[in-house]
Design an enzyme around this catalytic site. Sequence first.
Site, PDB file in Angstrom:
ATOM      1  N   ASP A 131       6.549  12.133  -7.568  1.00 48.88           N
ATOM      2  CA  ASP A 131       5.913  12.217  -6.244  1.00 48.88           C
ATOM      3  C   ASP A 131       6.754  13.115  -5.320  1.00 48.88           C
ATOM      4  OD1 ASP A 131       3.962  10.909  -4.147  1.00 48.88           O
ATOM      5  OD2 ASP A 131       5.960  10.685  -3.288  1.00 48.88           O
TER       6      ASP A 131
ATOM      7  N   LYS B  25       6.200  16.927  -3.386  1.00 48.65           N
ATOM      8  CA  LYS B  25       6.421  17.146  -1.945  1.00 48.65           C
ATOM      9  C   LYS B  25       7.458  18.250  -1.708  1.00 48.65           C
ATOM     10  CE  LYS B  25       5.126  12.398  -0.821  1.00 48.65           C
ATOM     11  NZ  LYS B  25       5.584  11.018  -0.764  1.00 48.65           N
TER      12      LYS B  25
ATOM     13  N   GLU C   4       1.994   4.721  -5.435  1.00 52.67           N
ATOM     14  CA  GLU C   4       0.899   5.419  -6.107  1.00 52.67           C
ATOM     15  C   GLU C   4       0.201   4.444  -7.055  1.00 52.67           C
ATOM     16  OE1 GLU C   4       0.116   8.828  -5.410  1.00 52.67           O
ATOM     17  OE2 GLU C   4       1.440   8.126  -3.819  1.00 52.67           O
TER      18      GLU C   4
ATOM     19  N   GLY D 139       0.808  -1.228   0.000  1.00 53.87           N
ATOM     20  CA  GLY D 139       0.000   0.000   0.000  1.00 53.87           C
ATOM     21  C   GLY D 139       0.832   1.265   0.000  1.00 53.87           C
TER      22      GLY D 139
HETATM   23  N1  LIG Z   1      -0.968   5.049   0.447  1.00 52.09           N
HETATM   24  C1  LIG Z   1      -0.078   5.886   0.965  1.00 52.09           C
HETATM   25  O1  LIG Z   1       0.887   5.469   1.611  1.00 52.09           O
HETATM   26  C2  LIG Z   1      -0.251   7.357   0.793  1.00 52.09           C
HETATM   27  C3  LIG Z   1       0.517   8.222   1.592  1.00 52.09           C
HETATM   28  C4  LIG Z   1       0.358   9.606   1.456  1.00 52.09           C
HETATM   29  C5  LIG Z   1      -0.514  10.092   0.499  1.00 52.09           C
HETATM   30  N2  LIG Z   1      -1.219   9.223  -0.273  1.00 52.09           N
HETATM   31  C6  LIG Z   1      -2.166   9.788  -1.250  1.00 52.09           C
HETATM   32  O2  LIG Z   1      -3.484   9.528  -0.783  1.00 52.09           O
HETATM   33  C7  LIG Z   1      -4.363   9.294  -1.895  1.00 52.09           C
HETATM   34  C8  LIG Z   1      -5.039   7.945  -1.714  1.00 52.09           C
HETATM   35  O3  LIG Z   1      -4.060   6.950  -1.600  1.00 52.09           O
HETATM   36  P1  LIG Z   1      -4.487   5.406  -1.543  1.00 52.09           P
HETATM   37  O4  LIG Z   1      -3.274   4.667  -1.148  1.00 52.09           O
HETATM   38  O5  LIG Z   1      -5.749   5.261  -0.779  1.00 52.09           O
HETATM   39  O6  LIG Z   1      -4.782   5.152  -3.093  1.00 52.09           O
HETATM   40  P2  LIG Z   1      -5.644   3.977  -3.720  1.00 52.09           P
HETATM   41  O7  LIG Z   1      -5.218   3.894  -5.134  1.00 52.09           O
HETATM   42  O8  LIG Z   1      -5.616   2.771  -2.859  1.00 52.09           O
HETATM   43  O9  LIG Z   1      -7.135   4.541  -3.635  1.00 52.09           O
HETATM   44  C9  LIG Z   1      -7.588   5.616  -4.390  1.00 52.09           C
HETATM   45  C10 LIG Z   1      -9.072   5.366  -4.616  1.00 52.09           C
HETATM   46  O10 LIG Z   1      -9.613   6.527  -5.230  1.00 52.09           O
HETATM   47  C11 LIG Z   1     -10.559   6.090  -6.194  1.00 52.09           C
HETATM   48  N3  LIG Z   1     -10.677   7.152  -7.183  1.00 52.09           N
HETATM   49  C12 LIG Z   1      -9.743   7.580  -8.049  1.00 52.09           C
HETATM   50  N4  LIG Z   1     -10.217   8.608  -8.781  1.00 52.09           N
HETATM   51  C13 LIG Z   1     -11.486   8.817  -8.362  1.00 52.09           C
HETATM   52  C14 LIG Z   1     -12.511   9.723  -8.741  1.00 52.09           C
HETATM   53  N5  LIG Z   1     -12.340  10.625  -9.693  1.00 52.09           N
HETATM   54  N6  LIG Z   1     -13.690   9.658  -8.085  1.00 52.09           N
HETATM   55  C15 LIG Z   1     -13.892   8.729  -7.118  1.00 52.09           C
HETATM   56  N7  LIG Z   1     -12.967   7.837  -6.731  1.00 52.09           N
HETATM   57  C16 LIG Z   1     -11.778   7.890  -7.342  1.00 52.09           C
HETATM   58  C17 LIG Z   1      -9.988   4.809  -6.772  1.00 52.09           C
HETATM   59  O11 LIG Z   1     -11.003   4.004  -7.351  1.00 52.09           O
HETATM   60  C18 LIG Z   1      -9.351   4.177  -5.552  1.00 52.09           C
HETATM   61  O12 LIG Z   1     -10.225   3.281  -4.893  1.00 52.09           O
HETATM   62  C19 LIG Z   1      -3.491   9.389  -3.150  1.00 52.09           C
HETATM   63  O13 LIG Z   1      -3.623  10.685  -3.679  1.00 52.09           O
HETATM   64  C20 LIG Z   1      -2.072   9.183  -2.630  1.00 52.09           C
HETATM   65  O14 LIG Z   1      -1.126   9.885  -3.395  1.00 52.09           O
HETATM   66  C21 LIG Z   1      -1.132   7.876  -0.140  1.00 52.09           C
HETATM   67  N1  LIG Z   2       3.527   6.685  -2.860  1.00 53.10           N
HETATM   68  C1  LIG Z   2       3.944   7.570  -1.832  1.00 53.10           C
HETATM   69  C2  LIG Z   2       2.876   7.670  -0.780  1.00 53.10           C
HETATM   70  C3  LIG Z   2       3.126   8.773   0.193  1.00 53.10           C
HETATM   71  O1  LIG Z   2       2.955  10.027  -0.397  1.00 53.10           O
HETATM   72  C4  LIG Z   2       5.244   7.065  -1.211  1.00 53.10           C
HETATM   73  O2  LIG Z   2       5.619   5.931  -1.486  1.00 53.10           O
HETATM   74  O3  LIG Z   2       5.880   7.828  -0.480  1.00 53.10           O
END
Ligand SMILES: NC(=O)c1ccc[n+]([C@@H]2O[C@H](COP(=O)([O-])OP(=O)(O)OC[C@H]3O[C@@H](n4cnc5c(N)ncnc54)[C@H](O)[C@@H]3O)[C@@H](O)[C@H]2O)c1
Ligand SMILES: N[C@@H](CCO)C(=O)O
Length: 348
Positions: free
Chosen positions: A221, A225, A210, A207
């Site tokens: 990414d 940041k 991206e 998880g």
């Molecule tokens: N996972 C991490 O470690 C982490 C850390 C920091 C920031 N982020 C950020 O947080 C956000 C979510 O991360 P995640 O790991 O949950 O991603 P993910 O890919 O698991 O989930 C994203 C979800 O958003 C949905 N989605 C995408 N576009 C959409 C739209 N237009 N309308 C409705 N739903 C939509 C997708 O279907 C998916 O289920 C991302 O922007 C990511 O960059 C993630």
């Molecule tokens: N994909 C990003 C999530 C946090 O922004 C990372 O690996 O750092």
Amino acid sequence: MTTYNLALIGFGGVNRALAELIRDEPQRFSSLGFELRVVAITDLAFGSLVQGDGIDLAAVLAMPRGSSFDGLPGGSSDPRNEEVIKNSPADIVVEATFTSPVDGEPAVSHVRWAIESGKHVVTTNKGPVALQGTSLSKLAAGNGVRFEYEGAVMSGTPVIRLAHKMLGGLELNAVQGILNGTSNYVLGRMEAGLRLDEAIAEAQNLGYAEADPTADIGGSDVRLKVAILANELLGATIHPSDVHTTGIQDITSDDVAQALANGLRWKLIGEARRESDGRIVASVQPIALEADHPLAGISGATNAVSFTTDLLGAVTVSGPGAGRVETAYALISDIIAVDDFVKGAVRA
Ligand SMILES: NC(=O)c1ccc[n+]([C@@H]2O[C@H](COP(=O)([O-])OP(=O)(O)OC[C@H]3O[C@@H](n4cnc5c(N)ncnc54)[C@H](O)[C@@H]3O)[C@@H](O)[C@H]2O)c1
Ligand SMILES: N[C@@H](CCO)C(=O)O
């Protein structure tokens, strides 16, 4: 006890982890003086669901990917983001859809619709913050709501708010760090003998990555940041395209092994620095660090950022840089900030 109604926009790893915490640990929130109720969810895969009395989180979390909210009361197979954001009875919109490093959309529009309809926004999505952060923060202030985004940098590890609140009396002249969990994890796994593609697959399963992991590996990414940190903490007004960026895509297993043999470790380093003429220069690049460099020992999905200050010298913060639950915590810290704003409170 105050109850905040939430609309979850995106129901992937991060927002599902938040929903699980709300389902399993209500005492975590009641001890903070509020409770959280999810009244709307949208996702490309599931569609949209609005239930003003509160969605049964156990039921929706049990739905397999590929199923649809269509058929549930208040459900539809379309995400209907605009309608849900504008018209659902949410107090706080929780934006966690895909990050677009190009224009931040559709998340920029999600944030704007929420603010313009008087709702607070908390987000882990770097796109709107790096590309439209100043205008969205102004819009929020003008509409009397909060736009909070601690998770945009270093996941749940407090960096932005910590620097604003605890380093406020210092002059910050540079930030330098390991700001991507996936690439740092991948480089470590390559040191252990995995191929680049095998290591990326592991980071995806955990998880960290991206939706399109080229953003992690190619450096875009970290570029977002670095732009966020430069603008928030060094008072810059730079666009991500101003950050000279090289990723780790050309680092081979041989490069990694050779570096290790010479006592070096490859790390993807993001940096923004104030030059003597006041200009801010920013970059992202892989660097083979000497083993005794403070960032050389940062392993796995851990991130670290070092602030160069006038009175304290270097102040370094390290902690999780990615992960579903770790990032859900960033949303909780943002909701606490919203609660403080709503109650006019200053939390100790
Ligand atoms: N996972 C991490 O470690 C982490 C850390 C920091 C920031 N982020 C950020 O947080 C956000 C979510 O991360 P995640 O790991 O949950 O991603 P993910 O890919 O698991 O989930 C994203 C979800 O958003 C949905 N989605 C995408 N576009 C959409 C739209 N237009 N309308 C409705 N739903 C939509 C997708 O279907 C998916 O289920 C991302 O922007 C990511 O960059 C993630
Ligand atoms: N994909 C990003 C999530 C946090 O922004 C990372 O690996 O750092």
